[in-house]
Design a protein around this motif. Structure first.
Motif, PDB file in Angstrom:
ATOM      1  N   SER A  84      30.242  41.220  77.192  1.00 25.79           N
ATOM      2  CA  SER A  84      29.716  39.913  78.067  1.00 25.79           C
ATOM      3  C   SER A  84      28.349  39.216  77.278  1.00 25.79           C
ATOM      4  N   GLY A  85      27.873  40.115  76.952  1.00 23.65           N
ATOM      5  CA  GLY A  85      26.582  39.410  75.775  1.00 23.65           C
ATOM      6  C   GLY A  85      26.353  39.825  74.529  1.00 23.65           C
ATOM      7  N   GLU A  86      25.375  40.339  73.977  1.00 21.23           N
ATOM      8  CA  GLU A  86      25.214  40.928  72.406  1.00 21.23           C
ATOM      9  C   GLU A  86      25.747  42.157  72.559  1.00 21.23           C
ATOM     10  N   PHE A  87      26.442  42.499  71.568  1.00 17.37           N
ATOM     11  CA  PHE A  87      27.048  43.945  71.210  1.00 17.37           C
ATOM     12  C   PHE A  87      26.642  44.010  69.842  1.00 17.37           C
ATOM     13  N   LEU A  88      25.945  45.264  69.358  1.00  7.73           N
ATOM     14  CA  LEU A  88      25.548  45.592  68.190  1.00  7.73           C
ATOM     15  C   LEU A  88      24.620  44.859  67.340  1.00  7.73           C
ATOM     16  N   GLY A  89      23.831  43.834  68.536  1.00  9.89           N
ATOM     17  CA  GLY A  89      23.009  42.782  67.940  1.00  9.89           C
ATOM     18  C   GLY A  89      23.628  41.544  67.368  1.00  9.89           C
ATOM     19  N   LEU A  90      24.986  41.450  67.912  1.00 12.27           N
ATOM     20  CA  LEU A  90      25.779  40.420  67.719  1.00 12.27           C
ATOM     21  C   LEU A  90      26.201  39.562  68.710  1.00 12.27           C
ATOM     22  N   PRO A  91      26.207  38.168  68.655  1.00 15.30           N
ATOM     23  CA  PRO A  91      26.260  37.468  69.794  1.00 15.30           C
ATOM     24  C   PRO A  91      27.660  37.222  70.166  1.00 15.30           C
ATOM     25  N   ILE A  92      28.204  38.100  70.917  1.00 19.60           N
ATOM     26  CA  ILE A  92      29.521  38.123  71.360  1.00 19.60           C
ATOM     27  C   ILE A  92      29.880  37.214  72.551  1.00 19.60           C
ATOM     28  N   ASN A  93      29.115  37.252  73.440  1.00 16.60           N
ATOM     29  CA  ASN A  93      29.136  36.450  74.696  1.00 16.60           C
ATOM     30  C   ASN A  93      30.473  36.224  75.397  1.00 16.60           C
ATOM     31  N   GLY A  94      31.251  37.208  75.447  1.00 12.98           N
ATOM     32  CA  GLY A  94      32.664  37.000  76.228  1.00 12.98           C
ATOM     33  C   GLY A  94      33.885  36.710  75.422  1.00 12.98           C
ATOM     34  N   ARG A  95      33.592  36.698  74.007  1.00 17.33           N
ATOM     35  CA  ARG A  95      34.530  36.566  73.124  1.00 17.33           C
ATOM     36  C   ARG A  95      35.186  37.878  72.823  1.00 17.33           C
ATOM     37  N   ARG A  96      36.827  37.706  72.819  1.00 16.81           N
ATOM     38  CA  ARG A  96      37.381  38.771  72.567  1.00 16.81           C
ATOM     39  C   ARG A  96      37.428  39.335  70.937  1.00 16.81           C
ATOM     40  N   ILE A  97      37.027  40.517  70.887  1.00  9.21           N
ATOM     41  CA  ILE A  97      36.706  41.258  69.678  1.00  9.21           C
ATOM     42  C   ILE A  97      37.855  42.471  69.745  1.00  9.21           C
ATOM     43  N   ALA A  98      38.197  42.917  68.427  1.00  6.76           N
ATOM     44  CA  ALA A  98      38.844  44.231  68.280  1.00  6.76           C
ATOM     45  C   ALA A  98      37.993  44.967  66.967  1.00  6.76           C
ATOM     46  N   PHE A  99      37.872  46.212  67.275  1.00 10.24           N
ATOM     47  CA  PHE A  99      37.211  47.008  66.316  1.00 10.24           C
ATOM     48  C   PHE A  99      37.492  48.458  66.518  1.00 10.24           C
ATOM     49  N   ALA A 100      37.201  49.232  65.728  1.00  5.82           N
ATOM     50  CA  ALA A 100      37.343  50.720  65.847  1.00  5.82           C
ATOM     51  C   ALA A 100      36.086  51.472  65.811  1.00  5.82           C
ATOM     52  N   GLU A 101      35.926  52.763  66.478  1.00  4.06           N
ATOM     53  CA  GLU A 101      34.906  53.611  66.377  1.00  4.06           C
ATOM     54  C   GLU A 101      35.342  55.099  65.661  1.00  4.06           C
ATOM     55  N   ASN A 102      34.581  55.520  64.602  1.00  5.59           N
ATOM     56  CA  ASN A 102      35.297  56.779  64.121  1.00  5.59           C
ATOM     57  C   ASN A 102      34.158  57.684  64.703  1.00  5.59           C
ATOM     58  N   VAL A 103      34.784  58.767  65.220  1.00  7.36           N
ATOM     59  CA  VAL A 103      33.926  59.683  66.029  1.00  7.36           C
ATOM     60  C   VAL A 103      34.260  61.263  65.740  1.00  7.36           C
ATOM     61  N   PHE A 104      33.133  61.986  65.519  1.00  8.60           N
ATOM     62  CA  PHE A 104      33.551  63.361  65.305  1.00  8.60           C
ATOM     63  C   PHE A 104      32.653  64.071  66.223  1.00  8.60           C
ATOM     64  N   TYR A 105      33.308  64.905  66.806  1.00 13.86           N
ATOM     65  CA  TYR A 105      32.842  65.962  68.050  1.00 13.86           C
ATOM     66  C   TYR A 105      32.563  67.427  67.700  1.00 13.86           C
ATOM     67  N   GLU A 106      31.597  68.007  68.081  1.00 13.30           N
ATOM     68  CA  GLU A 106      31.813  69.390  68.002  1.00 13.30           C
ATOM     69  C   GLU A 106      31.583  70.066  69.462  1.00 13.30           C
ATOM     70  N   PHE A 107      32.613  70.925  69.904  1.00 10.63           N
ATOM     71  CA  PHE A 107      32.731  71.423  71.148  1.00 10.63           C
ATOM     72  C   PHE A 107      31.900  72.759  71.152  1.00 10.63           C
ATOM     73  N   ARG A 108      31.136  73.215  72.130  1.00 12.60           N
ATOM     74  CA  ARG A 108      30.635  74.385  72.588  1.00 12.60           C
ATOM     75  C   ARG A 108      30.793  74.705  73.743  1.00 12.60           C
ATOM     76  N   ASP A 109      31.479  76.079  74.118  1.00 12.01           N
ATOM     77  CA  ASP A 109      31.747  76.258  75.518  1.00 12.01           C
ATOM     78  C   ASP A 109      32.775  75.435  76.037  1.00 12.01           C
ATOM     79  N   GLY A 110      33.623  74.664  75.207  1.00 11.74           N
ATOM     80  CA  GLY A 110      34.901  74.046  75.717  1.00 11.74           C
ATOM     81  C   GLY A 110      34.407  72.464  76.213  1.00 11.74           C
ATOM     82  N   ARG A 111      33.044  72.092  75.820  1.00 11.08           N
ATOM     83  CA  ARG A 111      32.669  70.943  76.087  1.00 11.08           C
ATOM     84  C   ARG A 111      32.017  70.339  75.034  1.00 11.08           C
ATOM     85  N   ILE A 112      31.905  68.979  74.819  1.00  7.89           N
ATOM     86  CA  ILE A 112      31.431  68.467  73.785  1.00  7.89           C
ATOM     87  C   ILE A 112      29.722  68.621  73.435  1.00  7.89           C
ATOM     88  N   ALA A 113      29.466  69.096  72.480  1.00  7.89           N
ATOM     89  CA  ALA A 113      27.863  69.187  72.322  1.00  7.89           C
ATOM     90  C   ALA A 113      27.297  68.490  71.270  1.00  7.89           C
TER      91      ALA A 113
END
Length: 128
Positions: A84-113
Motif C-alpha cells: 500500500s505504500g513504501e516497500f523496501l524504501g521503494l514507492p510502490i503505493n498500491g502497484r502490483r509487483i512480483a518478486f522472490a524471497e530466498n530464505v534459509f531456516y534452521e530448526f531447533r526443537d522442531g521450531r524455526i530458531a
C-alpha cells in the motif's frame, strides 16, 4: 524430523502465515528466534509479520522451491502483491509487483530458531 517431515512441517508453517493464525505461530517458531542476525523472539517475529500484512493487505506466501535437509530448510518464496505504500524504501503505493524471497531456516526443537532472508529488490526496481 526427517526431510519429508520437516518439509511438511514447513508447509504447515506457510499455511499458518497465510491464515494469519498468530496464536499457532509458536508451534512453528522458537521463542528465541533470530531473523537476519537480530534477536526478535517469538513476539517480535509475530509483530514483524503482522506489520508485513498491514503494509501488504493481499500478502500471500507461495512456495516456489523447497529443500529440506534437517535441521535446515531452504526456500524460494514467490510473491505477487500490492504493497500500500513504501516497500523496501521503494514507492510502490498500491502497484502490483512480483518478486522472490530466498530464505534459509534452521530448526531447533522442531521450531524455526534462525532465519536468513534476502528479497530480490532488483526485480522490484525493474518493475517500477
Amino acid at each position: 524430523m526427517n526431510s519429508a517431515e520437516l518439509a511438511n512441517h514447513y508447509r504447515a508453517y506457510i499455511v499458518c502465515l497465510n491464515a494469519q493464525a498468530w496464536p499457532a505461530l509458536g508451534d512453528f517458531v522458537h521463542e528465541h528466534v533470530v531473523h537476519n542476525g537480530r534477536q526478535l523472539g517469538l513476539t517480535g517475529y509475530r509483530d514483524m509479520l503482522i506489520g508485513d500484512f498491514a503494509a501488504i493487505p493481499d500478502l500471500r506466501f507461495n512456495i516456489g522451491l523447497l529443500v529440506a535437509d534437517p535441521p535446515r530448510v531452504a526456500c524460494r518464496l514467490d510473491f505477487d502483491c500490492t504493497p500500500s505504500g513504501e516497500f523496501l524504501g521503494l514507492p510502490i503505493n498500491g502497484r502490483r509487483i512480483a518478486f522472490a524471497e530466498n530464505v534459509f531456516y534452521e530448526f531447533r526443537d522442531g521450531r524455526i530458531a534462525q532465519v536468513w532472508s534476502v528479497i530480490d529488490k532488483a526485480a522490484i526496481e525493474a518493475q517500477l
